[in-house]
Write a protein that holds these residues in place. Structure first.
Motif, mmCIF file in Angstrom:
data_model
loop_
_atom_site.group_PDB
_atom_site.id
_atom_site.type_symbol
_atom_site.label_atom_id
_atom_site.label_comp_id
_atom_site.label_asym_id
_atom_site.label_seq_id
_atom_site.Cartn_x
_atom_site.Cartn_y
_atom_site.Cartn_z
ATOM 1 N N GLY A 113 -5.502 10.956 6.252
ATOM 2 C CA GLY A 113 -4.768 10.324 7.338
ATOM 3 C C GLY A 113 -4.810 8.808 7.304
ATOM 4 O O GLY A 113 -4.190 8.155 8.138
ATOM 5 N N GLY A 114 -5.527 8.241 6.344
ATOM 6 C CA GLY A 114 -5.676 6.791 6.251
ATOM 7 C C GLY A 114 -4.414 6.114 5.738
ATOM 8 O O GLY A 114 -3.456 6.757 5.312
ATOM 9 N N VAL A 115 -4.452 4.774 5.793
ATOM 10 C CA VAL A 115 -3.336 3.947 5.350
ATOM 11 C C VAL A 115 -3.804 3.083 4.189
ATOM 12 O O VAL A 115 -4.812 2.376 4.300
ATOM 13 N N ASP A 116 -3.095 3.151 3.082
ATOM 14 C CA ASP A 116 -3.388 2.328 1.909
ATOM 15 C C ASP A 116 -2.683 0.987 2.104
ATOM 16 O O ASP A 116 -1.460 0.922 2.090
ATOM 17 N N ASP A 117 -3.461 -0.075 2.276
ATOM 18 C CA ASP A 117 -2.878 -1.379 2.579
ATOM 19 C C ASP A 117 -2.978 -2.362 1.401
ATOM 20 O O ASP A 117 -2.879 -3.568 1.580
ATOM 21 N N GLN A 118 -3.160 -1.850 0.195
ATOM 22 C CA GLN A 118 -3.325 -2.740 -0.945
ATOM 23 C C GLN A 118 -2.025 -3.449 -1.309
ATOM 24 O O GLN A 118 -0.932 -2.966 -1.033
ATOM 25 N N ALA A 119 -2.198 -4.622 -1.931
ATOM 26 C CA ALA A 119 -1.080 -5.408 -2.464
ATOM 27 C C ALA A 119 -1.083 -5.261 -3.978
ATOM 28 O O ALA A 119 -2.097 -4.853 -4.561
ATOM 29 N N PRO A 120 0.034 -5.589 -4.635
ATOM 30 C CA PRO A 120 0.050 -5.507 -6.103
ATOM 31 C C PRO A 120 -1.061 -6.359 -6.716
ATOM 32 O O PRO A 120 -1.464 -7.382 -6.150
ATOM 33 N N HIS A 121 -1.523 -5.939 -7.871
ATOM 34 C CA HIS A 121 -2.616 -6.616 -8.563
ATOM 35 C C HIS A 121 -2.079 -7.367 -9.779
ATOM 36 O O HIS A 121 -1.019 -7.042 -10.295
ATOM 37 N N HIS A 122 -2.858 -8.334 -10.240
ATOM 38 C CA HIS A 122 -2.497 -9.096 -11.442
ATOM 39 C C HIS A 122 -2.822 -8.311 -12.713
ATOM 40 O O HIS A 122 -2.472 -8.739 -13.803
ATOM 41 N N GLU A 123 -3.528 -7.194 -12.586
ATOM 42 C CA GLU A 123 -4.046 -6.450 -13.740
ATOM 43 C C GLU A 123 -3.316 -5.119 -13.907
ATOM 44 O O GLU A 123 -2.874 -4.526 -12.921
ATOM 45 N N ASP A 124 -3.229 -4.638 -15.148
ATOM 46 C CA ASP A 124 -2.835 -3.254 -15.374
ATOM 47 C C ASP A 124 -3.915 -2.375 -14.762
ATOM 48 O O ASP A 124 -5.093 -2.757 -14.718
ATOM 49 N N GLU A 125 -3.509 -1.187 -14.321
ATOM 50 C CA GLU A 125 -4.434 -0.340 -13.574
ATOM 51 C C GLU A 125 -4.242 1.121 -13.965
ATOM 52 O O GLU A 125 -3.108 1.583 -14.118
ATOM 53 N N ILE A 126 -5.350 1.811 -14.124
ATOM 54 C CA ILE A 126 -5.330 3.258 -14.318
ATOM 55 C C ILE A 126 -6.140 3.873 -13.196
ATOM 56 O O ILE A 126 -7.269 3.448 -12.924
ATOM 57 N N TYR A 127 -5.539 4.852 -12.523
ATOM 58 C CA TYR A 127 -6.226 5.634 -11.486
ATOM 59 C C TYR A 127 -6.513 7.018 -12.046
ATOM 60 O O TYR A 127 -5.631 7.635 -12.643
ATOM 61 N N VAL A 128 -7.711 7.524 -11.801
ATOM 62 C CA VAL A 128 -8.045 8.915 -12.069
ATOM 63 C C VAL A 128 -8.417 9.522 -10.722
ATOM 64 O O VAL A 128 -9.375 9.076 -10.076
ATOM 65 N N VAL A 129 -7.651 10.507 -10.279
ATOM 66 C CA VAL A 129 -7.919 11.155 -8.999
ATOM 67 C C VAL A 129 -9.094 12.108 -9.197
ATOM 68 O O VAL A 129 -9.002 13.057 -9.981
ATOM 69 N N THR A 130 -10.197 11.846 -8.498
ATOM 70 C CA THR A 130 -11.375 12.706 -8.617
ATOM 71 C C THR A 130 -11.502 13.675 -7.453
ATOM 72 O O THR A 130 -12.152 14.707 -7.585
ATOM 73 N N ALA A 131 -10.881 13.344 -6.311
ATOM 74 C CA ALA A 131 -10.918 14.237 -5.144
ATOM 75 C C ALA A 131 -9.759 13.885 -4.224
ATOM 76 O O ALA A 131 -9.304 12.743 -4.184
ATOM 77 N N GLY A 132 -9.299 14.875 -3.479
ATOM 78 C CA GLY A 132 -8.288 14.643 -2.458
ATOM 79 C C GLY A 132 -6.870 14.842 -2.941
ATOM 80 O O GLY A 132 -6.607 15.113 -4.112
ATOM 81 N N ARG A 133 -5.949 14.688 -1.982
ATOM 82 C CA ARG A 133 -4.524 14.845 -2.274
ATOM 83 C C ARG A 133 -3.755 13.788 -1.496
ATOM 84 O O ARG A 133 -4.091 13.462 -0.361
ATOM 85 N N ALA A 134 -2.714 13.264 -2.154
ATOM 86 C CA ALA A 134 -1.886 12.223 -1.548
ATOM 87 C C ALA A 134 -0.581 12.136 -2.329
ATOM 88 O O ALA A 134 -0.343 12.906 -3.265
ATOM 89 N N THR A 135 0.233 11.169 -1.960
ATOM 90 C CA THR A 135 1.452 10.839 -2.671
ATOM 91 C C THR A 135 1.351 9.375 -3.069
ATOM 92 O O THR A 135 0.917 8.556 -2.267
ATOM 93 N N ILE A 136 1.722 9.044 -4.308
ATOM 94 C CA ILE A 136 1.811 7.648 -4.707
ATOM 95 C C ILE A 136 3.283 7.271 -4.736
ATOM 96 O O ILE A 136 4.122 8.037 -5.224
#
Length: 105
Positions: A37-60
């Protein structure tokens, strides 16, 4: 060699939590936690990024599309691309790899 104990484990800190576990000259690794139920408030980053989902469910959501994500999914987000996790239905824990190392933006 370094072992990163506890990396990728959900940590309940409201509203969201980022903990860096490793920093080298060429990359950094951390864990990003967003409660259900949280809100992702991040801004774009200067770096390339890899996410590995270890737990939970969401939409990107990115300019190039929307994907449902869950444990085991791996996502690549290029530097400066807008992105946000939405519809977080289960506590979300993500291993995050930045190259070059995360600058704090």
């Amino acid at each position: 060699m370094r072992k990163l104990s506890g990396a990728g484990v959900f940590e309940r800190v409201e509203p969201n939590h980022f903990a860096e576990q490793l920093r080298t000259d060429s990359l950094s690794v951390g864990t990003y936690s967003i409660p259900a139920g949280g809100v992702d408030d991040q801004a774009p980053h200067h770096e390339d990024e890899i996410y590995v989902v270890t737990a939970g469910r969401a939409t990107i959501v990115t300019p190039s599309g929307t994907e449902q994500v869950g444990p085991g999914d791996v996502l690549f987000v290029p530097a400066e691309e807008e992105h946000r996790f939405t519809d977080i239905t289960e506590d979300l824990a993500l291993l995050v790899f930045f190259a070059p190392p995360y600058s704090g933006r």
